[in-house]
Write a protein that holds these residues in place. Structure first.
Motif, PDB file in Angstrom:
ATOM      1  N   SER A 190       0.812  -1.219   0.000  1.00  0.00           N
ATOM      2  CA  SER A 190       0.000   0.000   0.000  1.00  0.00           C
ATOM      3  C   SER A 190       0.840   1.261   0.000  1.00  0.00           C
ATOM      4  O   SER A 190       0.341   2.346  -0.284  1.00  0.00           O
ATOM      5  N   ASN A 191       2.129   1.146   0.323  1.00  0.00           N
ATOM      6  CA  ASN A 191       2.995   2.322   0.324  1.00  0.00           C
ATOM      7  C   ASN A 191       3.126   2.936  -1.070  1.00  0.00           C
ATOM      8  O   ASN A 191       3.524   4.092  -1.208  1.00  0.00           O
ATOM      9  N   PHE A 192       2.814   2.140  -2.079  1.00  0.00           N
ATOM     10  CA  PHE A 192       2.882   2.628  -3.459  1.00  0.00           C
ATOM     11  C   PHE A 192       1.962   3.836  -3.642  1.00  0.00           C
ATOM     12  O   PHE A 192       2.366   4.873  -4.177  1.00  0.00           O
ATOM     13  N   ILE A 193       0.717   3.722  -3.186  1.00  0.00           N
ATOM     14  CA  ILE A 193      -0.231   4.829  -3.282  1.00  0.00           C
ATOM     15  C   ILE A 193       0.160   5.945  -2.315  1.00  0.00           C
ATOM     16  O   ILE A 193       0.115   7.133  -2.665  1.00  0.00           O
ATOM     17  N   ASP A 194       0.562   5.571  -1.117  1.00  0.00           N
ATOM     18  CA  ASP A 194       0.943   6.566  -0.118  1.00  0.00           C
ATOM     19  C   ASP A 194       2.059   7.474  -0.639  1.00  0.00           C
ATOM     20  O   ASP A 194       2.052   8.687  -0.406  1.00  0.00           O
ATOM     21  N   ALA A 195       3.010   6.892  -1.342  1.00  0.00           N
ATOM     22  CA  ALA A 195       4.133   7.672  -1.859  1.00  0.00           C
ATOM     23  C   ALA A 195       3.665   8.686  -2.891  1.00  0.00           C
ATOM     24  O   ALA A 195       4.144   9.832  -2.920  1.00  0.00           O
ATOM     25  N   HIS A 196       2.725   8.279  -3.735  1.00  0.00           N
ATOM     26  CA  HIS A 196       2.207   9.212  -4.747  1.00  0.00           C
ATOM     27  C   HIS A 196       1.443  10.359  -4.090  1.00  0.00           C
ATOM     28  O   HIS A 196       1.586  11.522  -4.492  1.00  0.00           O
ATOM     29  N   ILE A 197       0.622  10.051  -3.101  1.00  0.00           N
ATOM     30  CA  ILE A 197      -0.130  11.101  -2.407  1.00  0.00           C
ATOM     31  C   ILE A 197       0.836  12.055  -1.707  1.00  0.00           C
ATOM     32  O   ILE A 197       0.656  13.285  -1.732  1.00  0.00           O
ATOM     33  N   LYS A 198       1.877  11.517  -1.094  1.00  0.00           N
ATOM     34  CA  LYS A 198       2.882  12.347  -0.429  1.00  0.00           C
ATOM     35  C   LYS A 198       3.545  13.293  -1.418  1.00  0.00           C
ATOM     36  O   LYS A 198       3.752  14.482  -1.127  1.00  0.00           O
ATOM     37  N   ASN A 199       3.877  12.782  -2.598  1.00  0.00           N
ATOM     38  CA  ASN A 199       4.504  13.623  -3.624  1.00  0.00           C
ATOM     39  C   ASN A 199       3.563  14.723  -4.099  1.00  0.00           C
ATOM     40  O   ASN A 199       3.986  15.870  -4.316  1.00  0.00           O
ATOM     41  N   ILE A 200       2.286  14.383  -4.269  1.00  0.00           N
ATOM     42  CA  ILE A 200       1.302  15.380  -4.691  1.00  0.00           C
ATOM     43  C   ILE A 200       1.219  16.503  -3.660  1.00  0.00           C
ATOM     44  O   ILE A 200       1.254  17.692  -4.004  1.00  0.00           O
ATOM     45  N   ARG A 201       1.103  16.136  -2.409  1.00  0.00           N
ATOM     46  CA  ARG A 201       0.997  17.146  -1.339  1.00  0.00           C
ATOM     47  C   ARG A 201       2.238  18.039  -1.303  1.00  0.00           C
ATOM     48  O   ARG A 201       2.136  19.256  -1.124  1.00  0.00           O
ATOM     49  N   LYS A 202       3.395  17.436  -1.448  1.00  0.00           N
ATOM     50  CA  LYS A 202       4.639  18.200  -1.409  1.00  0.00           C
ATOM     51  C   LYS A 202       4.687  19.219  -2.544  1.00  0.00           C
ATOM     52  O   LYS A 202       5.064  20.383  -2.339  1.00  0.00           O
ATOM     53  N   LYS A 203       4.282  18.805  -3.740  1.00  0.00           N
ATOM     54  CA  LYS A 203       4.322  19.694  -4.894  1.00  0.00           C
ATOM     55  C   LYS A 203       3.285  20.816  -4.780  1.00  0.00           C
ATOM     56  O   LYS A 203       3.536  21.958  -5.139  1.00  0.00           O
ATOM     57  N   LEU A 204       2.088  20.483  -4.264  1.00  0.00           N
ATOM     58  CA  LEU A 204       1.044  21.501  -4.107  1.00  0.00           C
ATOM     59  C   LEU A 204       1.394  22.473  -2.980  1.00  0.00           C
ATOM     60  O   LEU A 204       1.101  23.666  -3.078  1.00  0.00           O
ATOM     61  N   SER A 205       2.039  21.962  -1.923  1.00  0.00           N
ATOM     62  CA  SER A 205       2.347  22.812  -0.767  1.00  0.00           C
ATOM     63  C   SER A 205       3.361  23.894  -1.097  1.00  0.00           C
ATOM     64  O   SER A 205       3.523  24.848  -0.328  1.00  0.00           O
ATOM     65  N   ALA A 206       4.061  23.762  -2.220  1.00  0.00           N
ATOM     66  CA  ALA A 206       4.963  24.830  -2.656  1.00  0.00           C
ATOM     67  C   ALA A 206       4.182  26.080  -3.020  1.00  0.00           C
ATOM     68  O   ALA A 206       4.741  27.182  -3.075  1.00  0.00           O
ATOM     69  N   PHE A 207       2.869  25.919  -3.262  1.00  0.00           N
ATOM     70  CA  PHE A 207       2.007  27.045  -3.602  1.00  0.00           C
ATOM     71  C   PHE A 207       1.088  27.407  -2.444  1.00  0.00           C
ATOM     72  O   PHE A 207       0.938  28.570  -2.094  1.00  0.00           O
ATOM     73  N   ALA A 208       0.440  26.392  -1.853  1.00  0.00           N
ATOM     74  CA  ALA A 208      -0.483  26.612  -0.736  1.00  0.00           C
ATOM     75  C   ALA A 208      -0.840  25.263  -0.130  1.00  0.00           C
ATOM     76  O   ALA A 208      -0.708  24.229  -0.800  1.00  0.00           O
ATOM     77  N   PRO A 209      -1.295  25.236   1.126  1.00  0.00           N
ATOM     78  CA  PRO A 209      -1.706  23.962   1.732  1.00  0.00           C
ATOM     79  C   PRO A 209      -2.867  23.338   0.951  1.00  0.00           C
ATOM     80  O   PRO A 209      -3.799  24.034   0.538  1.00  0.00           O
ATOM     81  N   ALA A 210      -2.782  22.038   0.751  1.00  0.00           N
ATOM     82  CA  ALA A 210      -3.847  21.308   0.035  1.00  0.00           C
ATOM     83  C   ALA A 210      -4.647  20.513   1.055  1.00  0.00           C
ATOM     84  O   ALA A 210      -4.675  19.274   1.033  1.00  0.00           O
ATOM     85  N   ASP A 211      -5.326  21.231   1.956  1.00  0.00           N
ATOM     86  CA  ASP A 211      -6.071  20.560   3.028  1.00  0.00           C
ATOM     87  C   ASP A 211      -7.267  19.780   2.503  1.00  0.00           C
ATOM     88  O   ASP A 211      -7.829  18.949   3.225  1.00  0.00           O
ATOM     89  N   TRP A 212      -7.671  20.047   1.263  1.00  0.00           N
ATOM     90  CA  TRP A 212      -8.807  19.345   0.662  1.00  0.00           C
ATOM     91  C   TRP A 212      -8.459  17.903   0.285  1.00  0.00           C
ATOM     92  O   TRP A 212      -9.342  17.089   0.035  1.00  0.00           O
ATOM     93  N   LEU A 213      -7.174  17.578   0.226  1.00  0.00           N
ATOM     94  CA  LEU A 213      -6.748  16.208  -0.045  1.00  0.00           C
ATOM     95  C   LEU A 213      -6.529  15.519   1.303  1.00  0.00           C
ATOM     96  O   LEU A 213      -5.518  15.716   1.972  1.00  0.00           O
ATOM     97  N   GLU A 214      -7.510  14.731   1.704  1.00  0.00           N
ATOM     98  CA  GLU A 214      -7.541  14.207   3.063  1.00  0.00           C
ATOM     99  C   GLU A 214      -7.148  12.733   3.131  1.00  0.00           C
ATOM    100  O   GLU A 214      -7.461  11.945   2.227  1.00  0.00           O
ATOM    101  N   THR A 215      -6.484  12.391   4.233  1.00  0.00           N
ATOM    102  CA  THR A 215      -6.232  10.993   4.570  1.00  0.00           C
ATOM    103  C   THR A 215      -7.325  10.511   5.514  1.00  0.00           C
ATOM    104  O   THR A 215      -7.611  11.169   6.515  1.00  0.00           O
ATOM    105  N   VAL A 216      -7.948   9.409   5.180  1.00  0.00           N
ATOM    106  CA  VAL A 216      -8.946   8.800   6.056  1.00  0.00           C
ATOM    107  C   VAL A 216      -8.262   7.604   6.698  1.00  0.00           C
ATOM    108  O   VAL A 216      -8.066   6.564   6.061  1.00  0.00           O
ATOM    109  N   ARG A 217      -7.874   7.777   7.944  1.00  0.00           N
ATOM    110  CA  ARG A 217      -7.018   6.798   8.613  1.00  0.00           C
ATOM    111  C   ARG A 217      -7.618   5.384   8.570  1.00  0.00           C
ATOM    112  O   ARG A 217      -8.773   5.181   8.886  1.00  0.00           O
TER     113      ARG A 217
END
Length: 227
Positions: A190-217
């Motif tokens: 499952s880390n495969f998907i987690d890594a992609h989501i992490k990369n997306i957040r990192k790239k978006l956070s260079a502009f602004a927080p992407a709080d709309w992309l949520e992790t549902v534990r």
């Protein structure tokens, strides 16, 4: 989105596959009804493009199987049959649309996009998420007139697919199967998907927080929006 092309004319099937893959669909092809029936029984698809005139299988029977096994799939009938009754029967059995051969590939794409908009209640191609503008047609993301160019094709696919299912939690298995076209095995990492989501957040956070992309534990991820 995952597409199953059921077409016994191999040249046409190949042409459809090349066109749809170029336009960011994931495709499987069956050139006969038996193969198509087996795929429908074990896989989930977003679209099924079905030729009624199969040599080894009644196309309408295959449509019944598809609607039973994969009721959420959108079915488009591709047919050279001129009889109105065949088209009516197909629509009555749950087909979403039909195209008479020969047809334009651009028209097929347009009809698939229209079905997607209806299915997911999308009324516009540009969606605003806390200052980010996601253009589903142009496949771009902007923030205050700045292009988020670092997002890769697959990362955009993830965002777009989650937007189609906005406010709905999607599991890692669902995301992988629909974006990469792979059936998940028991040893799936499952880390495969987690890594992609992490990369997306990192790239978006260079502009602004992407709080709309949520992790549902314990479950997966979702895009939360009022749009």
């Amino acid at each position: 989105m995952n597409v199953l092309i059921i077409e016994d004319e191999k040249a046409l099937a190949h042409e459809l596959e090349l066109f749809l893959v170029k336009n960011n669909y994931i495709c499987e092809v069956s050139n006969n009804g038996v193969s198509a029936s087996e795929k429908i029984a074990v896989n989930l698809y977003d679209f099924i493009l079905l030729d009624l005139g199969l040599p080894d299988y009644e196309g309408l029977d295959l449509l019944k199987e598809a609607k039973k096994a994969n009721p959420e799939a959108a079915c488009i009938i591709l047919t050279a049959r001129a009889e109105v009754n065949d088209r009516v029967k197909g629509l009555d059995l749950g087909a979403d649309d039909y195209l008479a051969k020969p047809f334009s590939l651009l028209e097929l794409q347009s009809r698939m996009q229209a079905i997607t908009r209806r299915k997911f209640g999308i009324t516009q191609n540009i969606i605003e998420l806390d200052g980010f503008l996601v253009n589903l047609t142009e496949r771009t993301i902007m923030y205050q007139d700045q292009a988020v160019n670092a997002i890769t094709k697959k990362e955009f696919d993830l965002i777009a697919y989650m937007l189609l299912h906005k406010n709905r939690t999607l599991t890692r298995a669902q995301l992988s199967e629909h974006i990469w076209g792979s059936v998940i095995n028991d040893d799936y990492d499952s880390n495969f998907i987690d890594a992609h989501i992490k990369n997306i957040r990192k790239k978006l956070s260079a502009f602004a927080p992407a709080d709309w992309l949520e992790t549902v534990r314990g479950l997966g991820y979702r895009i939360k929006t009022n749009v």
